[in-house]
Design a protein around this motif. Sequence first.
Motif, PDB file in Angstrom:
ATOM      1  N   PHE A  57       0.863  -1.180   0.000  1.00 34.92           N
ATOM      2  CA  PHE A  57       0.000   0.000   0.000  1.00 34.92           C
ATOM      3  C   PHE A  57       0.900   1.230   0.000  1.00 34.92           C
ATOM      4  N   PRO A  58       0.736   2.145  -0.943  1.00 37.50           N
ATOM      5  CA  PRO A  58       1.644   3.293  -1.032  1.00 37.50           C
ATOM      6  C   PRO A  58       1.520   4.229   0.163  1.00 37.50           C
ATOM      7  N   VAL A  59       2.630   4.886   0.471  1.00 43.28           N
ATOM      8  CA  VAL A  59       2.663   5.901   1.534  1.00 43.28           C
ATOM      9  C   VAL A  59       2.351   7.255   0.916  1.00 43.28           C
ATOM     10  N   ASP A  60       1.442   7.982   1.556  1.00 42.99           N
ATOM     11  CA  ASP A  60       1.173   9.364   1.173  1.00 42.99           C
ATOM     12  C   ASP A  60       2.240  10.230   1.836  1.00 42.99           C
ATOM     13  N   ARG A  61       3.178  10.732   1.058  1.00 40.62           N
ATOM     14  CA  ARG A  61       4.308  11.462   1.629  1.00 40.62           C
ATOM     15  C   ARG A  61       3.934  12.862   2.101  1.00 40.62           C
ATOM     16  N   SER A  62       2.736  13.332   1.760  1.00 41.53           N
ATOM     17  CA  SER A  62       2.338  14.670   2.213  1.00 41.53           C
ATOM     18  C   SER A  62       2.145  14.712   3.720  1.00 41.53           C
ATOM     19  N   ASP A  63       1.749  13.580   4.324  1.00 37.18           N
ATOM     20  CA  ASP A  63       1.567  13.536   5.777  1.00 37.18           C
ATOM     21  C   ASP A  63       2.051  12.227   6.387  1.00 37.18           C
ATOM     22  N   PHE A  64       2.749  11.409   5.601  1.00 37.17           N
ATOM     23  CA  PHE A  64       3.247  10.101   6.020  1.00 37.17           C
ATOM     24  C   PHE A  64       2.111   9.240   6.598  1.00 37.17           C
ATOM     25  N   SER A  65       1.123   9.012   5.766  1.00 43.39           N
ATOM     26  CA  SER A  65       0.007   8.142   6.132  1.00 43.39           C
ATOM     27  C   SER A  65      -0.133   7.051   5.078  1.00 43.39           C
ATOM     28  N   ILE A  66      -0.954   6.046   5.394  1.00 43.51           N
ATOM     29  CA  ILE A  66      -1.256   4.989   4.424  1.00 43.51           C
ATOM     30  C   ILE A  66      -2.766   4.807   4.358  1.00 43.51           C
ATOM     31  N   GLN A  67      -3.226   4.290   3.238  1.00 46.04           N
ATOM     32  CA  GLN A  67      -4.639   3.997   3.051  1.00 46.04           C
ATOM     33  C   GLN A  67      -4.758   2.499   2.801  1.00 46.04           C
ATOM     34  N   ALA A  68      -5.116   1.752   3.817  1.00 46.24           N
ATOM     35  CA  ALA A  68      -5.368   0.316   3.659  1.00 46.24           C
ATOM     36  C   ALA A  68      -6.884   0.149   3.617  1.00 46.24           C
ATOM     37  N   THR A  69      -7.479  -0.539   4.600  1.00 46.86           N
ATOM     38  CA  THR A  69      -8.945  -0.565   4.664  1.00 46.86           C
ATOM     39  C   THR A  69      -9.485   0.792   5.107  1.00 46.86           C
ATOM     40  N   GLU A  70      -8.631   1.559   5.787  1.00 43.27           N
ATOM     41  CA  GLU A  70      -8.954   2.915   6.200  1.00 43.27           C
ATOM     42  C   GLU A  70      -7.656   3.709   6.243  1.00 43.27           C
ATOM     43  N   LYS A  71      -7.767   5.015   6.370  1.00 40.56           N
ATOM     44  CA  LYS A  71      -6.567   5.835   6.462  1.00 40.56           C
ATOM     45  C   LYS A  71      -5.921   5.637   7.829  1.00 40.56           C
ATOM     46  N   ILE A  72      -4.610   5.367   7.807  1.00 37.44           N
ATOM     47  CA  ILE A  72      -3.871   5.161   9.046  1.00 37.44           C
ATOM     48  C   ILE A  72      -2.784   6.215   9.146  1.00 37.44           C
ATOM     49  N   GLN A  73      -2.784   6.938  10.263  1.00 36.88           N
ATOM     50  CA  GLN A  73      -1.721   7.883  10.564  1.00 36.88           C
ATOM     51  C   GLN A  73      -0.936   7.359  11.767  1.00 36.88           C
ATOM     52  N   PHE A  74       0.327   7.742  11.834  1.00 33.46           N
ATOM     53  CA  PHE A  74       1.222   7.106  12.795  1.00 33.46           C
ATOM     54  C   PHE A  74       1.523   8.020  13.974  1.00 33.46           C
ATOM     55  N   ASP A  75       1.547   7.396  15.154  1.00 30.75           N
ATOM     56  CA  ASP A  75       1.884   8.109  16.377  1.00 30.75           C
ATOM     57  C   ASP A  75       3.391   8.286  16.531  1.00 30.75           C
ATOM     58  N   CYS A  76       4.161   7.362  15.923  1.00 28.78           N
ATOM     59  CA  CYS A  76       5.618   7.404  16.042  1.00 28.78           C
ATOM     60  C   CYS A  76       6.232   6.567  14.935  1.00 28.78           C
ATOM     61  N   VAL A  77       7.442   6.936  14.537  1.00 26.71           N
ATOM     62  CA  VAL A  77       8.223   6.172  13.568  1.00 26.71           C
ATOM     63  C   VAL A  77       9.405   5.536  14.285  1.00 26.71           C
TER      64      VAL A  77
END
Length: 323
Positions: A57-77
């Motif tokens: 699943f590609p990473v949206d580099r504008s906010d470092f999120s992914i779209q799988a079954t839903e949009k996922i944003q990360f609390d930490c890398v």
Amino acid sequence: MKKNIAIVMGGYSSEYDISIKSGNVVYQHLDREVYHPYRIIISKEKWFFLDENGKEFPVDRSDFSIQATEKIQFDCVFNAIHGTPGEDGLLQAYFELVGVPQTSCNHYQAALSFNKRDLLSVLKPHGIPCATSYFLDKGQTIDEDGIVDKVGLPCFVKANRAGSSYGISKVYKKKELKGAIEKALTEDDQVLIESFLDGVEVSVGVITYQGQVKVLPITEIVSENDFFDFEAKYLGKSQEITPARISSIKEANVRKLAAFIYKVLGFKGYTRSEFIFIGDEPYLLEVNTIPGLTEESILPKQAKAAGISLKELFSSAIEEALP
């Protein structure tokens, strides 16, 4: 609520495969009761989330999120990328811009430590002992006599910004310099040539653990090869003895120096510094800010010797990074 943790791995350098191994170990050992881990593969071609079924699943580099079954944003890398762009400050600056905390040091410290000659130049005014150095850039005339006059023989020829001993040679004769420099230039357009230090080599892990700077048990490096090269590091051609077989004076000196370097440069997360003893005095070789994280890697072995499990080690890095 469980935190979403992106484990970034891969990168743009020769250390890509080693980083994938490190990242997968983090993924395997991360505490599932506290975190939702996601494997994020970063390469020159693409950035993507790799799920358990091998689907990308590609990473949206504008906010470092992914779209799988839903949009996922990360609390930490959790940064497990050795080499560029994870260890040289590029990703650290990116995550700072998009507002996502990450486990390694900040972008300036990463860029400084990844550039060996800049790091040594910054530390020398603090009285940190280092080998004698000669700097060379791509396209610059190779003054073999000048090199030998300054650093002597044998000497080490290194790619200035590379890890895992890529692009490094030990040179015994002046006529070998040109080939060694050409080898180093395949990894970087800057070359660092250093005098040979003949002594016991040790590796010192310094981390922030449970809110405190902690120096881990010291590892002695005994290479079966001529020096601690790629084969010695990754193909079993060395002994890595933890705790190191050194005197209490040597141990106290190197622990103090490693902690001083960590604090004076404002590091956070994990570091692993390499030293060679001349007498009882440790001479700094380099500092790694994204050290290997497999079960066979030096820093996890040091943590184990200190009674810290991989789950505890990785959890602490995340908790330190979270606001």
